[in-house]
Design a protein around this motif. Sequence first.
Motif, PDB file in Angstrom:
ATOM      1  N   CYS A  30      -7.023  -0.686  -5.367  1.00 43.51           N
ATOM      2  CA  CYS A  30      -7.056  -0.241  -3.981  1.00 43.51           C
ATOM      3  C   CYS A  30      -5.621  -0.184  -3.461  1.00 43.51           C
ATOM      4  CB  CYS A  30      -7.920  -1.128  -3.108  1.00 43.51           C
ATOM      5  SG  CYS A  30      -7.301  -2.779  -2.818  1.00 43.51           S
ATOM      6  N   ALA A  31      -5.436   0.649  -2.462  1.00 38.92           N
ATOM      7  CA  ALA A  31      -4.109   0.878  -1.909  1.00 38.92           C
ATOM      8  C   ALA A  31      -4.213   1.127  -0.416  1.00 38.92           C
ATOM      9  CB  ALA A  31      -3.448   2.065  -2.602  1.00 38.92           C
ATOM     10  N   ALA A  32      -3.127   0.842   0.304  1.00 37.91           N
ATOM     11  CA  ALA A  32      -3.100   0.999   1.751  1.00 37.91           C
ATOM     12  C   ALA A  32      -1.867   1.766   2.179  1.00 37.91           C
ATOM     13  CB  ALA A  32      -3.104  -0.377   2.426  1.00 37.91           C
ATOM     14  N   ARG A  33      -2.056   2.609   3.205  1.00 44.90           N
ATOM     15  CA  ARG A  33      -0.912   3.300   3.787  1.00 44.90           C
ATOM     16  C   ARG A  33      -1.086   3.328   5.301  1.00 44.90           C
ATOM     17  NH1 ARG A  33      -1.113   9.229   4.597  1.00 44.90           N
ATOM     18  NH2 ARG A  33       1.122   9.172   4.130  1.00 44.90           N
ATOM     19  N   PRO A  34       0.025   3.080   6.035  1.00 46.04           N
ATOM     20  CA  PRO A  34      -0.044   2.989   7.503  1.00 46.04           C
ATOM     21  C   PRO A  34      -0.032   4.358   8.149  1.00 46.04           C
ATOM     22  CG  PRO A  34       2.182   2.547   6.785  1.00 46.04           C
ATOM     23  CD  PRO A  34       1.371   2.739   5.533  1.00 46.04           C
ATOM     24  N   SER A  35      -0.933   5.212   7.703  1.00 47.51           N
ATOM     25  CA  SER A  35      -0.972   6.583   8.215  1.00 47.51           C
ATOM     26  C   SER A  35      -2.336   7.160   7.886  1.00 47.51           C
ATOM     27  CB  SER A  35       0.154   7.401   7.581  1.00 47.51           C
ATOM     28  OG  SER A  35       0.215   8.698   8.151  1.00 47.51           O
ATOM     29  N   TRP A  36      -2.397   8.477   7.858  1.00 43.60           N
ATOM     30  CA  TRP A  36      -3.653   9.154   7.541  1.00 43.60           C
ATOM     31  C   TRP A  36      -4.035   8.968   6.087  1.00 43.60           C
ATOM     32  CZ3 TRP A  36      -6.084  10.462  11.721  1.00 43.60           C
ATOM     33  CH2 TRP A  36      -5.354  10.819  12.861  1.00 43.60           C
ATOM     34  N   GLU A  37      -5.311   9.164   5.798  1.00 42.86           N
ATOM     35  CA  GLU A  37      -5.805   9.078   4.442  1.00 42.86           C
ATOM     36  C   GLU A  37      -5.103  10.105   3.554  1.00 42.86           C
ATOM     37  OE1 GLU A  37      -7.379   9.901   7.170  1.00 42.86           O
ATOM     38  OE2 GLU A  37      -8.686  11.639   6.874  1.00 42.86           O
ATOM     39  N   SER A  38      -5.014   9.816   2.273  1.00 44.48           N
ATOM     40  CA  SER A  38      -4.275  10.676   1.355  1.00 44.48           C
ATOM     41  C   SER A  38      -4.850  10.572  -0.043  1.00 44.48           C
ATOM     42  CB  SER A  38      -2.798  10.265   1.339  1.00 44.48           C
ATOM     43  OG  SER A  38      -2.097  10.964   0.334  1.00 44.48           O
ATOM     44  N   VAL A  39      -4.692  11.643  -0.801  1.00 49.40           N
ATOM     45  CA  VAL A  39      -5.113  11.648  -2.199  1.00 49.40           C
ATOM     46  C   VAL A  39      -3.929  11.391  -3.125  1.00 49.40           C
ATOM     47  CG1 VAL A  39      -6.929  13.303  -1.632  1.00 49.40           C
ATOM     48  CG2 VAL A  39      -4.771  14.126  -2.578  1.00 49.40           C
ATOM     49  N   TYR A  40      -2.740  11.238  -2.574  1.00 50.63           N
ATOM     50  CA  TYR A  40      -1.525  11.131  -3.376  1.00 50.63           C
ATOM     51  C   TYR A  40      -1.085   9.677  -3.540  1.00 50.63           C
ATOM     52  CZ  TYR A  40      -1.419  16.107  -2.447  1.00 50.63           C
ATOM     53  OH  TYR A  40      -1.755  17.422  -2.352  1.00 50.63           O
ATOM     54  N   GLU A  41      -0.977   9.262  -4.774  1.00 52.66           N
ATOM     55  CA  GLU A  41      -0.597   7.889  -5.099  1.00 52.66           C
ATOM     56  C   GLU A  41       0.731   7.518  -4.438  1.00 52.66           C
ATOM     57  OE1 GLU A  41       0.060   7.446  -9.245  1.00 52.66           O
ATOM     58  OE2 GLU A  41       0.739   5.366  -9.095  1.00 52.66           O
ATOM     59  N   TYR A  42       1.697   8.421  -4.461  1.00 52.69           N
ATOM     60  CA  TYR A  42       3.048   8.093  -3.989  1.00 52.69           C
ATOM     61  C   TYR A  42       3.104   7.872  -2.480  1.00 52.69           C
ATOM     62  CZ  TYR A  42       3.350  13.042  -2.629  1.00 52.69           C
ATOM     63  OH  TYR A  42       3.125  14.273  -2.074  1.00 52.69           O
ATOM     64  N   GLU A  43       2.051   8.236  -1.769  1.00 53.39           N
ATOM     65  CA  GLU A  43       2.048   8.058  -0.324  1.00 53.39           C
ATOM     66  C   GLU A  43       1.525   6.688   0.105  1.00 53.39           C
ATOM     67  OE1 GLU A  43       0.044  11.467   1.384  1.00 53.39           O
ATOM     68  OE2 GLU A  43       1.932  12.575   1.440  1.00 53.39           O
ATOM     69  N   TYR A  44       1.082   5.890  -0.842  1.00 50.63           N
ATOM     70  CA  TYR A  44       0.562   4.568  -0.515  1.00 50.63           C
ATOM     71  C   TYR A  44       1.653   3.519  -0.645  1.00 50.63           C
ATOM     72  CZ  TYR A  44      -4.116   6.414  -0.112  1.00 50.63           C
ATOM     73  OH  TYR A  44      -5.213   7.113   0.303  1.00 50.63           O
ATOM     74  N   THR A  45       1.659   2.603   0.289  1.00 58.96           N
ATOM     75  CA  THR A  45       2.711   1.594   0.373  1.00 58.96           C
ATOM     76  C   THR A  45       2.349   0.301  -0.348  1.00 58.96           C
ATOM     77  OG1 THR A  45       3.264   2.482   2.559  1.00 58.96           O
ATOM     78  CG2 THR A  45       4.179   0.320   1.987  1.00 58.96           C
ATOM     79  N   TYR A  46       1.108  -0.113  -0.223  1.00 59.01           N
ATOM     80  CA  TYR A  46       0.684  -1.406  -0.754  1.00 59.01           C
ATOM     81  C   TYR A  46      -0.424  -1.205  -1.786  1.00 59.01           C
ATOM     82  CZ  TYR A  46       3.115  -2.908   3.452  1.00 59.01           C
ATOM     83  OH  TYR A  46       4.054  -3.099   4.420  1.00 59.01           O
TER      84      TYR A  46
END
Length: 123
Positions: free
Chosen positions: A96-112
């Motif tokens: 699982c991964a989290a990003r402080p923004s909109w949902e995304s399908v791109y791995e590189y856009e996730y921070t945690y």
Amino acid sequence: QVQLAESGGALVQAGGSLRLSCAASGGTFSSYAMGWFRQAPGKEREFVATIRKSGGNTYYADSVKCRFTISRDNAQNTVYLQMHSLKPEDTDAYYCAARPSWESVYEYEYTYWGQGTQVTVSS
């Protein structure tokens, strides 16, 4: 800083079901879009599903559409991946991964990222 911990991975027979959980801590969970990815040894990590901060929008990889469901409980700081009709090709480590923004399908856009949980589907 957000910490993510996946659980629920197991060995299951083809056609079976599993529910993965990802518990978040150290941040405001409802501020993060969440995603599930999977990876087999020697392969690139691939997108599985993502969900909006509010849970109001979801998106799936074609390979899991209609079999997997992503959901979240912001009161419990947890995101889930319900998996049905499992196939041997679903065998992977799931992250699982989290990003402080909109949902995304791109791995590189996730921070945690969590450490992953292994799902093995036997034929």
